[in-house]
Design a protein around this motif. Sequence first.
Motif, PDB file in Angstrom:
ATOM      1  N   HIS A  66     -20.643  28.143 -30.509  1.00 57.53           N
ATOM      2  CA  HIS A  66     -21.629  27.752 -31.524  1.00 57.53           C
ATOM      3  C   HIS A  66     -20.909  27.642 -32.870  1.00 57.53           C
ATOM      4  O   HIS A  66     -20.721  28.609 -33.592  1.00 57.53           O
ATOM      5  N   ILE A  67     -20.454  26.437 -33.170  1.00 57.30           N
ATOM      6  CA  ILE A  67     -19.820  26.128 -34.445  1.00 57.30           C
ATOM      7  C   ILE A  67     -20.744  25.171 -35.186  1.00 57.30           C
ATOM      8  O   ILE A  67     -20.978  24.048 -34.743  1.00 57.30           O
ATOM      9  N   TRP A  68     -21.287  25.637 -36.305  1.00 53.78           N
ATOM     10  CA  TRP A  68     -22.274  24.855 -37.059  1.00 53.78           C
ATOM     11  C   TRP A  68     -21.724  24.505 -38.442  1.00 53.78           C
ATOM     12  O   TRP A  68     -20.786  25.131 -38.945  1.00 53.78           O
ATOM     13  N   THR A  69     -22.346  23.528 -39.070  1.00 59.76           N
ATOM     14  CA  THR A  69     -21.991  23.190 -40.445  1.00 59.76           C
ATOM     15  C   THR A  69     -22.409  24.326 -41.379  1.00 59.76           C
ATOM     16  O   THR A  69     -23.321  25.112 -41.055  1.00 59.76           O
ATOM     17  N   PRO A  70     -21.785  24.412 -42.540  1.00 61.29           N
ATOM     18  CA  PRO A  70     -22.231  25.420 -43.513  1.00 61.29           C
ATOM     19  C   PRO A  70     -23.708  25.273 -43.854  1.00 61.29           C
ATOM     20  O   PRO A  70     -24.417  26.275 -44.020  1.00 61.29           O
ATOM     21  N   GLU A  71     -24.172  24.039 -43.950  1.00 62.34           N
ATOM     22  CA  GLU A  71     -25.571  23.802 -44.304  1.00 62.34           C
ATOM     23  C   GLU A  71     -26.521  24.367 -43.249  1.00 62.34           C
ATOM     24  O   GLU A  71     -27.543  24.967 -43.588  1.00 62.34           O
ATOM     25  N   LYS A  72     -26.178  24.189 -41.983  1.00 58.47           N
ATOM     26  CA  LYS A  72     -27.034  24.721 -40.924  1.00 58.47           C
ATOM     27  C   LYS A  72     -26.990  26.245 -40.913  1.00 58.47           C
ATOM     28  O   LYS A  72     -28.015  26.905 -40.667  1.00 58.47           O
ATOM     29  N   ARG A  73     -25.835  26.822 -41.198  1.00 54.15           N
ATOM     30  CA  ARG A  73     -25.707  28.274 -41.159  1.00 54.15           C
ATOM     31  C   ARG A  73     -26.547  28.965 -42.224  1.00 54.15           C
ATOM     32  O   ARG A  73     -26.913  30.136 -42.065  1.00 54.15           O
ATOM     33  N   VAL A  74     -26.845  28.268 -43.309  1.00 55.24           N
ATOM     34  CA  VAL A  74     -27.633  28.888 -44.387  1.00 55.24           C
ATOM     35  C   VAL A  74     -29.007  28.235 -44.544  1.00 55.24           C
ATOM     36  O   VAL A  74     -29.723  28.530 -45.504  1.00 55.24           O
ATOM     37  N   GLU A  75     -29.400  27.384 -43.607  1.00 57.25           N
ATOM     38  CA  GLU A  75     -30.673  26.659 -43.715  1.00 57.25           C
ATOM     39  C   GLU A  75     -31.847  27.604 -43.952  1.00 57.25           C
ATOM     40  O   GLU A  75     -32.693  27.377 -44.829  1.00 57.25           O
ATOM     41  N   HIS A  76     -31.922  28.678 -43.172  1.00 59.27           N
ATOM     42  CA  HIS A  76     -33.043  29.611 -43.289  1.00 59.27           C
ATOM     43  C   HIS A  76     -33.011  30.374 -44.611  1.00 59.27           C
ATOM     44  O   HIS A  76     -34.064  30.738 -45.154  1.00 59.27           O
ATOM     45  N   VAL A  77     -31.814  30.605 -45.135  1.00 61.00           N
ATOM     46  CA  VAL A  77     -31.676  31.295 -46.417  1.00 61.00           C
ATOM     47  C   VAL A  77     -32.188  30.402 -47.549  1.00 61.00           C
ATOM     48  O   VAL A  77     -32.920  30.856 -48.438  1.00 61.00           O
ATOM     49  N   LEU A  78     -31.819  29.121 -47.513  1.00 59.46           N
ATOM     50  CA  LEU A  78     -32.260  28.203 -48.560  1.00 59.46           C
ATOM     51  C   LEU A  78     -33.771  28.007 -48.527  1.00 59.46           C
ATOM     52  O   LEU A  78     -34.404  27.834 -49.571  1.00 59.46           O
ATOM     53  N   LYS A  79     -34.351  28.052 -47.330  1.00 57.62           N
ATOM     54  CA  LYS A  79     -35.793  27.851 -47.204  1.00 57.62           C
ATOM     55  C   LYS A  79     -36.575  29.115 -47.601  1.00 57.62           C
ATOM     56  O   LYS A  79     -37.580  29.028 -48.316  1.00 57.62           O
ATOM     57  N   LEU A  80     -36.121  30.262 -47.151  1.00 56.19           N
ATOM     58  CA  LEU A  80     -36.902  31.493 -47.308  1.00 56.19           C
ATOM     59  C   LEU A  80     -36.523  32.303 -48.540  1.00 56.19           C
ATOM     60  O   LEU A  80     -37.271  33.180 -48.965  1.00 56.19           O
ATOM     61  N   LYS A  81     -35.329  32.054 -49.084  1.00 59.46           N
ATOM     62  CA  LYS A  81     -34.869  32.695 -50.319  1.00 59.46           C
ATOM     63  C   LYS A  81     -35.024  34.223 -50.316  1.00 59.46           C
ATOM     64  O   LYS A  81     -35.742  34.800 -51.151  1.00 59.46           O
ATOM     65  N   PRO A  82     -34.359  34.903 -49.395  1.00 50.64           N
ATOM     66  CA  PRO A  82     -34.311  36.366 -49.481  1.00 50.64           C
ATOM     67  C   PRO A  82     -33.491  36.765 -50.702  1.00 50.64           C
ATOM     68  O   PRO A  82     -32.824  35.921 -51.322  1.00 50.64           O
ATOM     69  N   GLU A  83     -33.521  38.013 -51.035  1.00 54.11           N
ATOM     70  CA  GLU A  83     -32.698  38.463 -52.164  1.00 54.11           C
ATOM     71  C   GLU A  83     -31.230  38.553 -51.794  1.00 54.11           C
ATOM     72  O   GLU A  83     -30.349  38.404 -52.651  1.00 54.11           O
ATOM     73  N   ILE A  84     -30.952  38.810 -50.517  1.00 55.64           N
ATOM     74  CA  ILE A  84     -29.583  38.991 -50.043  1.00 55.64           C
ATOM     75  C   ILE A  84     -29.397  38.195 -48.748  1.00 55.64           C
ATOM     76  O   ILE A  84     -30.330  38.061 -47.961  1.00 55.64           O
ATOM     77  N   CYS A  85     -28.201  37.689 -48.537  1.00 62.81           N
ATOM     78  CA  CYS A  85     -27.806  37.210 -47.211  1.00 62.81           C
ATOM     79  C   CYS A  85     -26.365  37.652 -46.972  1.00 62.81           C
ATOM     80  O   CYS A  85     -25.614  37.891 -47.913  1.00 62.81           O
ATOM     81  N   THR A  86     -25.998  37.764 -45.715  1.00 58.89           N
ATOM     82  CA  THR A  86     -24.629  38.158 -45.419  1.00 58.89           C
ATOM     83  C   THR A  86     -23.691  36.963 -45.571  1.00 58.89           C
ATOM     84  O   THR A  86     -24.091  35.806 -45.431  1.00 58.89           O
ATOM     85  N   LEU A  87     -22.437  37.256 -45.842  1.00 57.49           N
ATOM     86  CA  LEU A  87     -21.361  36.266 -45.795  1.00 57.49           C
ATOM     87  C   LEU A  87     -20.201  36.936 -45.066  1.00 57.49           C
ATOM     88  O   LEU A  87     -19.507  37.787 -45.630  1.00 57.49           O
ATOM     89  N   ASP A  88     -20.025  36.589 -43.800  1.00 59.66           N
ATOM     90  CA  ASP A  88     -19.032  37.236 -42.945  1.00 59.66           C
ATOM     91  C   ASP A  88     -17.671  36.577 -43.146  1.00 59.66           C
ATOM     92  O   ASP A  88     -17.535  35.376 -42.904  1.00 59.66           O
TER      93      ASP A  88
END
Length: 295
Positions: free
Chosen positions: A106-128
């Motif tokens: 499962h190799i995704w684009t950066p945009e797909k990897r953060v799609e849910h973050v951009l939509k839901l806007k949590p205060e924090i997301c991980t960056l591994d």
Amino acid sequence: MQDTIIITCAITGAGPLSDNPAQPITPRQIAESGLEAAAAGAAILHVHVREPKTGQFSGELALYEEAVGLIREQNKDVILNLTTGLGSGFYPADPMLPIEAGPETHIWTPEKRVEHVLKLKPEICTLDLVTAQVFGGVVISLEPVLIRMAELVRAAGVKPEIELFDAGDAVLAKHLIKKGALDGPGMYSFVMGLNFTMPADTETMMYIRNLLPDGAQWQGFGIGRNQYPMAVQSALLGGHVRVGMEDNVYISKGVFSKSNAEQVLKARRLVEDLGPAIATPAQARKILGLAVQAI
């Protein structure tokens, strides 16, 4: 040791599903388990989602929307931390000649990897920042991908929690801060005791801590049986604490956890017996430099 310590609950994770029947799978189970953990003292909920029918990890936006929506309906104060770790796993079709991706890749684009973050806007997301052998494959984190992900979440007003799996990851983090891709000093998680990454022991935790920029906030946490020893060790060395069924499904040797809340309560007892107070979400925001109030 800090006077006030933040507890994060990692609700379910993306690894192979355990045999513990209490491990949350559906968005509703994940939300309810997270809400119980928050009531028990977790200021931060670290959220993955799983495919409801199979229990396998998922990056489906609708599942995140359901789980996050259910949490926010009942608790607008707890801090949400959504994963972006999926989309980096390479599983070769032939391990002896790893040039072709196998079906589990499962190799995704950066945009797909953060799609849910951009939509839901949590205060924090991980960056591994990890590149390592994990669960029979290789997790790949290339610098251009990390920079693009960091740009996207920064534009969304989301603060990355930088996940470190080995010493080189801390070096990479400082490099990305120097380049301006990440804001320093940052907040960090040390993932300890997973496969062929950093071992879960005191010497390693001290070493990684000492690689961080001055003023960084951090937590070190252990996988499996290392969970509670590393929770206490992190508190003693000046860090915060993370527990939850993503990392360990037992409450004691051979005994399954009944819930994530049970793990949070155990961690809370351990920390409070040492002396520090447990951070409320409002206190955690102040410690981590987040906005005053959640969405």
